[in-house]
Design an enzyme around this catalytic site. Structure first.
Site, mmCIF file in Angstrom:
data_model
loop_
_atom_site.group_PDB
_atom_site.id
_atom_site.type_symbol
_atom_site.label_atom_id
_atom_site.label_comp_id
_atom_site.label_asym_id
_atom_site.label_seq_id
_atom_site.Cartn_x
_atom_site.Cartn_y
_atom_site.Cartn_z
ATOM 1 C CG ASP A 1 -10.854 38.536 38.648
ATOM 2 O OD1 ASP A 1 -10.392 39.144 37.655
ATOM 3 O OD2 ASP A 1 -12.038 38.641 39.021
ATOM 4 N N GLY A 2 -8.012 37.430 36.417
ATOM 5 C CA GLY A 2 -8.019 36.817 35.091
ATOM 6 C C GLY A 2 -9.078 37.362 34.158
ATOM 7 C CD GLU A 3 -14.297 38.486 35.865
ATOM 8 O OE1 GLU A 3 -14.592 39.701 35.861
ATOM 9 O OE2 GLU A 3 -15.005 37.628 36.419
ATOM 10 N NE ARG B 1 -9.241 20.285 16.133
ATOM 11 C CZ ARG B 1 -8.135 19.985 16.765
ATOM 12 N NH1 ARG B 1 -7.995 18.786 17.285
ATOM 13 N NH2 ARG B 1 -7.164 20.860 16.903
ATOM 14 C CG HIS C 1 -12.180 20.287 10.646
ATOM 15 N ND1 HIS C 1 -10.909 19.799 10.452
ATOM 16 C CD2 HIS C 1 -12.939 19.217 11.020
ATOM 17 C CE1 HIS C 1 -10.882 18.502 10.715
ATOM 18 N NE2 HIS C 1 -12.107 18.131 11.044
ATOM 19 C CE LYS D 1 -8.174 11.278 10.396
ATOM 20 N NZ LYS D 1 -7.653 12.632 10.734
ATOM 21 N NE ARG E 1 -9.012 12.425 15.136
ATOM 22 C CZ ARG E 1 -7.683 12.544 15.231
ATOM 23 N NH1 ARG E 1 -7.068 12.195 16.356
ATOM 24 N NH2 ARG E 1 -6.984 13.001 14.208
ATOM 25 N N GLY F 1 0.092 13.034 14.424
ATOM 26 C CA GLY F 1 -0.028 11.606 14.147
ATOM 27 C C GLY F 1 -0.594 11.301 12.775
ATOM 28 C CB THR F 2 -3.470 12.709 10.886
ATOM 29 O OG1 THR F 2 -4.455 12.385 11.874
ATOM 30 C CG2 THR F 2 -4.076 12.544 9.505
#
Length: 505
Positions: free
Chosen positions: A214-216, A277, A311, A381, A383, A413-414
């Site tokens: 189940d992904g666990e 961020r 960051h 810049k 955002r 993009g930056t």
């Protein structure tokens, strides 16, 4: 390559421990896979005669055995590599049939893998923990790849096997067992972890990383860690295999398992630290995820966290109450730049005001190393809601190599808009350097058309093939494994990290 995550449940249940990485973890099996790929060259499958190894790759050659299929079933006759096959099948000789193998469970495992290879026509990778007398005895990794001598049908299979013996390994001295360093490489970072281990002159400590249907998942060390100084290396980027949240949870669970197992100290080594961020509120009711992530690490009992180029360094240092170690790649970038700029005039450019301090430190480092002035510039810049605005460019880049420095590239993009501004203001060449290549799906298209002559990134995050293809020879990859290894070595013996940051590894 077919991974065990893509196979049928009966095959999954056969293995006590499964591998979900797209590439082999053991170096010798990686070499075998590379040789098989090179020999296939568009055919249904490679010919065994086309797969060769150099004298330096003798270890890879010694892991190989070959079974030729006979009849409609998945039985086979051993045609090569009896000693390698014995690691899985028990004592055997050339000409023995798989159905007559001494180790019946090993034979069933191999038969299932052979069936999967014939069905998919692709290599299959599996890994499991071999249990003897109720204890984990070895970590076994198997790579099985199809072969075709006539170039039209799959008529045999090449298998490579590597076993890391646990109980059978040479006994450690009591001091090393109780208080020695234990280094772990988690998930898809296993290859980076091996690079760190090699630079450190150590070996990765084995672990079990098992995923349920189940992904666990569960994850635990497979060696005694009581009283030891443990380091878990895991970069927390998101990709098509797992999200940042998935990787963060796995790392937290593993740290908890280490603490419960009596580790004296646990250090999380996250070259790229996720959710950094949002380090402050810019709108009402904004989350401050940097602090939330810090609280999660503290709650699980993490003693120390190491990351590279957070960051926002100030936010990172203030968010954690446990010890933090902040590394940066500036010394590595500076060496690479200096080796290629010769006598050219250069300028360091920040793509936004928030990164101006980072760019200034890099500029001052270049000035000290070059012993001549280095100009500076920055781009405005802002955002908001996914949109980036701001066209102000200040600084002197005319007739210079403009070097854009940033902590990460995601959408591209930056850095693309900053490169365009540098060109518009007369830059002779534009280079970009970023520590973390956290590239989105759209980044390849953006960077392919960006006016960038060279992009330098580190291997803190695995490089996406689309980015490598889009940038071609404009891309330069710098390894931070040596930096991480030296930091771990110094932390283990209470050495100086400040000196490491000033001089580099």
């Amino acid at each position: 390559m077919t991974t065990m995550a893509m196979t049928d449940p009966p095959l999954k249940r056969l293995f006590d421990r499964l591998d979900f990485a797209p590439q082999p973890k053991r170096l010798e099996l990686q070499i075998v896979h590379e040789r098989w790929e090179a020999a296939r060259v568009g055919a249904v499958a490679a010919k065994r005669s086309a797969i060769s190894f150099s004298p330096q790759e003798r270890g890879a050659a010694e892991t190989i055995f070959v079974h030729r299929f006979e009849g409609a079933g998945d039985d086979g006759v051993l045609t090569e590599g009896a000693s390698a096959a014995a690691m899985l099948l028990g004592p055997c000789r050339i000409g023995d049939r798989l159905s007559d193998a001494t180790d019946r469970r090993g034979a069933v495992r191999l038969r299932r893998l052979l069936k999967e290879v014939r069905r998919s026509g692709q290599p299959v990778l599996a890994q499991y923990a071999r249990v003897e007398h109720g204890r984990d005895h070895a970590i076994v990794e198997i790579l099985v790849a199809p072969l075709s001598e006539d170039g039209r049908t799959i008529d045999s299979a090449l298998a490579a096997i590597s076993a890391h013996v646990l109980d059978g390994a040479p006994a450690r001295a009591p001091h090393e067992t109780n208080s020695g360093l234990a280094l772990f490489g988690l998930g898809s970072n296993i290859s980076f972890g091996e690079d760190v281990a090699q630079a450190l002159g150590a070996e990765l400590t084995p672990l079990e990383d098992r995923e349920f249907e189940d992904g666990e998942y569960k994850i635990r060390p497979l060696e005694n860690v009581r009283g030891r100084d443990c380091y878990a290396v895991f970069t927390l980027h998101g990709d098509h295999v797992a999200s940042s949240a998935d990787r963060l949870c796995k790392l937290l669970f593993f740290i908890g398992a280490l603490k419960d197992a009596g580790a004296a100290r646990v250090t999380a080594v996250t070259p790229y630290l996720c959710f950094s961020r949002k380090d402050r509120r810019t709108k009402p009711r904004d989350p401050v995820t940097t602090r939330y992530v810090a609280q999660l690490f503290e709650a699980i009992g993490t003693d120390r966290l190491v990351c590279i180029d957070a960051h926002n360094i100030a936010a990172f240092q203030n968010a954690f109450r446990c010890e933090t170690v902040h590394l940066d790649a500036q010394a590595l970038f500076a060496r690479r730049v200096i080796a290629d700029v010769a006598d050219s005039a250069i300028a360091v450019v920040s793509p936004d005001l928030g990164g101006e301090k980072r760019a200034e430190l890099f500029r001052l480092r270049l000035e000290r190393m070059l012993k001549r002035p280095v100009a500076k510039a920055f781009m405005d810049k802002y955002r908001s809601e996914g949109r980036v605005v701001g066209d102000i460019f200040a600084g002197d880049v005319k007739d210079r190599i403009a070097i854009i420095i940033d902590d990460l590239i995601a959408g591209g993009g930056t850095v693309a808009r900053t490169a365009a501004a540098c060109r518009a203001n007369g830059a002779a060449h534009v280079w970009a350097a970023a520590t973390h290549g956290v590239f989105s799906e759209a980044a390849a298209g953006v960077l392919a058309n960006a006016p960038i002559d060279r992009l330098i990134i580190t291997d803190s995050v695995p490089l996406a093939p689309a980015i490598a293809a889009a940038l071609g020879d404009r891309l330069t990859l710098v390894s931070v494994a040596g930096l991480v290894a030296e930091a771990i070595r110094r932390l283990h013996v209470n050495g100086s990290i400040t000196q490491l940051l000033e001089e580099g590894p």
